[in-house]
Design a protein around this motif. Sequence first.
Motif, short mmCIF file in Angstrom:
data_model
loop_
_atom_site.label_atom_id
_atom_site.label_comp_id
_atom_site.label_asym_id
_atom_site.label_seq_id
_atom_site.Cartn_x
_atom_site.Cartn_y
_atom_site.Cartn_z
N LYS A 545 0.82 -1.21 0.00
CA LYS A 545 0.00 0.00 0.00
C LYS A 545 0.86 1.26 0.00
N GLY A 546 1.93 1.20 0.82
CA GLY A 546 2.84 2.34 0.90
C GLY A 546 3.49 2.61 -0.44
N ARG A 547 3.82 1.52 -1.14
CA ARG A 547 4.45 1.68 -2.46
C ARG A 547 3.49 2.35 -3.43
N GLN A 548 2.23 1.91 -3.37
CA GLN A 548 1.22 2.51 -4.24
C GLN A 548 1.09 4.00 -3.97
N CYS A 549 1.10 4.30 -2.67
CA CYS A 549 0.99 5.69 -2.23
C CYS A 549 2.13 6.52 -2.80
N ASP A 550 3.36 5.97 -2.67
CA ASP A 550 4.53 6.68 -3.17
C ASP A 550 4.45 6.85 -4.68
N ALA A 551 3.96 5.82 -5.35
CA ALA A 551 3.86 5.89 -6.81
C ALA A 551 2.91 7.03 -7.20
N ARG A 552 1.86 7.22 -6.41
CA ARG A 552 0.92 8.31 -6.71
C ARG A 552 1.58 9.67 -6.51
N GLU A 553 2.48 9.74 -5.48
CA GLU A 553 3.20 11.00 -5.28
C GLU A 553 4.04 11.34 -6.51
N VAL A 554 4.63 10.29 -7.08
CA VAL A 554 5.44 10.51 -8.29
C VAL A 554 4.54 11.06 -9.40
N VAL A 555 3.33 10.50 -9.50
CA VAL A 555 2.40 10.97 -10.53
C VAL A 555 2.08 12.46 -10.32
N VAL A 556 1.85 12.82 -9.04
CA VAL A 556 1.57 14.23 -8.75
C VAL A 556 2.74 15.11 -9.21
N ASP A 557 3.97 14.63 -8.91
CA ASP A 557 5.16 15.38 -9.34
C ASP A 557 5.21 15.53 -10.86
N LEU A 558 4.86 14.45 -11.55
CA LEU A 558 4.89 14.49 -13.02
C LEU A 558 3.88 15.51 -13.55
N ILE A 559 2.73 15.53 -12.90
CA ILE A 559 1.69 16.48 -13.33
C ILE A 559 2.15 17.92 -13.09
N ARG A 560 2.85 18.09 -11.96
CA ARG A 560 3.34 19.42 -11.63
C ARG A 560 4.30 19.90 -12.74
N GLU A 561 5.14 18.96 -13.20
CA GLU A 561 6.08 19.31 -14.26
C GLU A 561 5.38 19.59 -15.59
N ASN A 562 4.39 18.74 -15.88
CA ASN A 562 3.70 18.86 -17.16
C ASN A 562 2.20 18.63 -16.99
N PRO A 563 1.43 19.70 -16.80
CA PRO A 563 -0.01 19.55 -16.54
C PRO A 563 -0.77 18.90 -17.70
N ARG A 564 -0.15 18.83 -18.89
CA ARG A 564 -0.85 18.25 -20.03
C ARG A 564 -0.48 16.78 -20.23
N ILE A 565 0.15 16.20 -19.22
CA ILE A 565 0.62 14.82 -19.35
C ILE A 565 -0.57 13.86 -19.53
N THR A 566 -0.35 12.81 -20.32
CA THR A 566 -1.42 11.82 -20.54
C THR A 566 -1.11 10.55 -19.77
N GLY A 567 -2.12 9.70 -19.65
CA GLY A 567 -1.95 8.41 -18.99
C GLY A 567 -0.83 7.61 -19.62
N LYS A 568 -0.79 7.64 -20.93
CA LYS A 568 0.21 6.88 -21.67
C LYS A 568 1.61 7.34 -21.28
N MET A 569 1.79 8.68 -21.21
CA MET A 569 3.10 9.22 -20.86
C MET A 569 3.49 8.85 -19.42
N ILE A 570 2.51 8.91 -18.54
CA ILE A 570 2.78 8.54 -17.14
C ILE A 570 3.23 7.08 -17.07
N ALA A 571 2.50 6.23 -17.79
CA ALA A 571 2.84 4.80 -17.78
C ALA A 571 4.28 4.59 -18.23
N LYS A 572 4.67 5.30 -19.27
CA LYS A 572 6.02 5.17 -19.80
C LYS A 572 7.04 5.68 -18.79
N GLU A 573 6.69 6.81 -18.15
CA GLU A 573 7.61 7.47 -17.22
C GLU A 573 7.89 6.61 -15.98
N ILE A 574 6.85 6.03 -15.39
CA ILE A 574 7.07 5.26 -14.15
C ILE A 574 7.11 3.76 -14.39
#
Length: 609
Positions: A545-574
């Motif tokens: 669960k903690g890992r999932q939580c951390d993974a979501r934090e990474v997603v938030v960071d990615l969005i902060r960097e690029n608000p137009r990011i898509t699911g596909k790009m996130i999948a590739k990134e993480i």
Amino acid sequence: MIRAVIYCRCSTEEESQKNALEKQVAEAESSVRQYGWVLVDRYVESRSGTTAKGRNEYKRLFNDLLTDKFDVIVIKSQDRLMRNTKDWYLFVDRLCTEQKKLYMYIENKFYSTDDALITGIKAILAEEYSRELSKKINNAHRNRQRDGGNVMLPGNAYGFKRMPDKSVALVEKEAEIKREMYRLCAAGYGTRTISTIMRNRGIVNRDGKPFTSSYILRMLRNPINKGTAVMGKYHFDFDSKRTIKNPKEKIYIHEDKVPRTVSDELWNAANEQIDKRSVKTKDGEDDIGKNPGKYQLSGKIVCGMCGQPYWRKVHRKHSNHELIYTWACSSYLELGRSDNLRARPNLRKVFLENEKGCDNINIAENEFYAVLEEICSNQYQKNKKKIIEKIMKLLSKSLNNQDGTKEIEKLEREQEDIERKMKFLVDKLIDGVLTDQMYKTKQEELEKKRDQNKKKILELTERTSNTQNIKDRLQEIETRLNDDDLFKKATIDDMLEEVDKIVVYPRYMEIYFSLSSVTGCMDLKIFDGDKKCFRVDYGNRLDYKGRQCDAREVVVDLIRENPRITGKMIAKEIGCSLSGANYKLKVLKKEGRIRFNGAGGKGCWEILE
Ligand SMILES: [Zn+2]
């Protein structure tokens, strides 16, 4: 210079006394000083341990007898080293062959071989006596079980009471509670839910404590509740000092032995429900209370957040029916998470009132093993070569005296000698020095000797070639010892034997060692001098669960960097699947962390802090 070691252990009676062990150590050390010996090691047993398991220091001493480490062992009295006759003789035998001495400070004397005989005989008599006694008790039990004598119930068996005529009667109020549990189970409620319902109703057992789900399961499973007594399921085996399960044909089943709590129909309906849910092992037994895992961890893992023990759970993976083993805090298993509303509200039928569970992590057993293996390979890798050398030396030592090559050579020389004599006899006969009769007697004598020798040579050759086999075996053993997996398993078992408890926290654990082992071979980083424990950080490695939580934090960071990011790009990134990325976005949206402004493919993410 005489080198001495001390061996100290508390007897069962002494264990209750304060500082008994420390006192013993001080006394033994003072004896060493008194004689002007040099103390080279201490073997101090921290637990009383009459079984082999609890006596690590004894084993270490027994092994060290083979080395040139010391000359004298100082003990309080002979009973410190005796646990049974066989072990005592093995010990004394090794003591004598290695020419070491045993000094008993209470009697102020050295041990002699005569003492061994006398104490040995005494011990055998005592053991025989108790073996006979235990046989008689077992027999009496069996006769009662076969004839269906009185049912033996533990004094506090819930729902029953013993009448003056030794028969068993129901306690109606308690029986009704049990019936309710059967009805709930037959209606499809799991034992954990039944436990919760009972808690909510304020129903407690005779000790005033709530019924645990494990108790409820055992109770529901017991045929005594439909009046059937099953007798002779176990017997006590004296030699191994263990309770052993009897084979099916030795079990006696007596129907209508006690009054029925529930009807056959209700009992069967409830048990069918349990069957449906339970995970079966090969032999068809419920896989509960057993730990067929790689390492013996039961009773060692403790929750750092609430202090309750961790329990092993088994379930099947939905996709491929693979068995999954997890360890979870028992108070979580009994009571759920501390915040009941958050813990899978859609899955829970019944909520617990007024009681809090535990939020500590569940551990996947495989992951836990992997962590232990890492610790061990760090600790032991250095010693590995030394240990293998030692084992090989021991093994080959016991084989050397089997080699008969020299003996065979000697016998072969004798054979040549006999042949020469026989030829010599023929010459004398021809020369007329010997009469026919004399020749015949002499010849027979030599032939007999020759045949005997031949036989001996054959025997020895066979034995020697066996030795060759053993040498090959040794080679094989050495190769296997060098196998890392085997070594890992052996060393982890070894380590676990010395571990008192492992306290689990969400991000790290503390491993507590028993006092005796810390002085031994491991050079651990003990971060707190008194605690005899060391800490292993594993971050969120064991916490899904903690890992999932951390993974979501990474997603938030990615969005902060690029608000137009898509699911596909996130999948590739993480490095996860597209559905995985979308799920993370969905959870974040649900949690109110992010919002999507726009429609369809057009728009951008907004972080809501
Ligand atoms: Zn807990």
